[in-house]
Enzyme design. Structure first.
Site, PDB file in Angstrom:
ATOM      1  N   LEU A 142      66.101  98.718 -66.287  1.00 37.52           N
ATOM      2  CA  LEU A 142      67.534  98.895 -66.514  1.00 37.52           C
ATOM      3  C   LEU A 142      67.743  99.775 -67.749  1.00 37.52           C
ATOM      4  CD1 LEU A 142      68.831  95.240 -65.934  1.00 37.52           C
ATOM      5  CD2 LEU A 142      68.955  97.164 -64.363  1.00 37.52           C
ATOM      6  N   ASP A 158      57.781  82.698 -66.549  1.00 34.00           N
ATOM      7  CA  ASP A 158      56.442  82.487 -67.116  1.00 34.00           C
ATOM      8  C   ASP A 158      56.412  82.466 -68.634  1.00 34.00           C
ATOM      9  OD1 ASP A 158      57.062  85.152 -67.491  1.00 34.00           O
ATOM     10  OD2 ASP A 158      54.983  85.805 -67.285  1.00 34.00           O
TER      11      ASP A 158
END
Length: 348
Positions: free
Chosen positions: A215, A193
């Site tokens: 992460l 996007d």
């Protein structure tokens, strides 16, 4: 006296040959001659090429080079036979948030993930859920994707895994992923996007009541750019971690150089000062008693470029706009080097 041919069939062929030549252009004649020449030497060329590849492989093995897996090895290297039971899911239920071009990029990144997984010694359990609409149409256009060693389904990931076993990966999450657990399913949002829908995946995870985490990039790296990664980058990092059990090595092996990532030292303290070295790496100066430590001890406190931690054999993932020879291999056909002879005479 004019001699009469004993074989009327051969006489007929002789009369037809000039007529055929007369109806063909010079270009067509040359093409036909090249084709005939190729057919006459095709078997010999293929045998020499096969022998050359075997010799090249033997020499590489003698040098200790890491060889790419053979097609036979790839066919037998499946998720079912893998010792890695970690599940990674690409959530494609976000189809309505993307346009046609973004859908194409999404499918290409799924191809990247599939290509990396099938070349791993122990592939992860790879799922693509919520396949419908534009994404499904695009997958159908690129080939028989249902024969890939991937679990494609139009179901939602919550219908496949229990909520307690789901971890949605999102850079907006306050939780930091420390390790991968075999019984867990790690969800990657299938959304391309360009940051138009920032925080969408995190919001959906909260809405569905599933766990979420990011992460541990900030714990191991200093990055000059945003921590937002492509789908295939995240997938490759997780895949590399299942092999190495080392986040730093996984990040450095996958992240492209344009991200400007630098590894943080494990023993970095506030008393250290940074000094630039001649090769552009940043090293940590040590004061006090720590300066007496040996090379091995002091190296642990250095901040070094990620590229220095990557072996020559490792391959960095790339974005959609960059060339990547690996991706073309999703069709399960390895590229073959063309010889000068075959290019000269043409192949049928």
């Amino acid at each position: 006296m004019e001699q009469v041919s004993d074989n009327p069939q051969s006489a007929k062929e002789e009369t037809q040959e000039p007529e055929m030549s007369a109806t063909m252009s010079k270009k067509q004649l040359r093409r036909q001659q090249r084709q005939e020449k190729w057919l006459s030497i095709k078997a010999e060329v293929r045998a020499k090429e096969k022998q050359r590849k075997k010799q090249k492989r033997r020499e590489a093995l003698e040098r200790g080079d890491t060889m790419a897996p053979t097609r036979k090895k790839l066919r037998s290297n499946t998720m079912a036979k893998s010792s890695c039971k970690t599940s990674v899911v690409i959530d494609c239920s976000l189809d309505s948030y993307m346009g046609e071009k973004d859908i194409m990029k999404l499918v290409k990144q799924i191809q990247f993930c599939y290509s990396s997984n099938r070349r791993s010694q122990n592939p992860m359990q790879f799922f693509v859920t919520g396949v419908q609409g534009q994404t499904e149409s695009r997958l159908q256009c690129i080939g028989d994707y249902q024969n890939w060693d991937v679990n494609f389904t139009n179901k939602d990931y919550c219908d496949i895994f229990e909520k307690k076993d789901i971890v949605y990966l999102s850079s907006e999450s306050d939780n930091v992923l420390q390790e991968l657990e075999p019984e867990k399913a790690y969800i990657i949002g299938g959304l391309v996007d360009h940051n138009h829908h920032k925080g969408l995946c995190h919001a959906l995870a909260v809405e569905k009541g599933v766990s979420h985490a990011q992460l541990p990039i900030s714990e191991y790296l200093d990055m000059k750019t945003r921590k937002v990664l492509t789908i295939n980058h995240v997938f490759d990092i997780l895949l590399k971690y299942t092999e190495t059990k080392d986040w730093l090595q996984s990040f450095c092996a996958v992240l492209p150089q344009r991200k400007g990532a630098q590894a943080k030292g494990a023993g970095e303290t506030s008393s250290q000062t940074e000094t630039k070295t001649s090769d552009g790496c940043v090293s940590g100066g040590v004061s006090g008693d720590e300066s007496d430590s040996g090379p091995e001890d002091s190296s642990a406190s250095n901040i070094i470029q990620c590229s220095d931690l990557v072996n020559d054999n490792s391959t960095a993932s790339v974005d959609d706009g960059e060339a990547r020879e690996q991706l073309s291999n999703v069709s399960v056909k390895d590229q073959v080097e063309s010889t000068d002879l075959s290019s000269d005479v043409g192949k049928s």
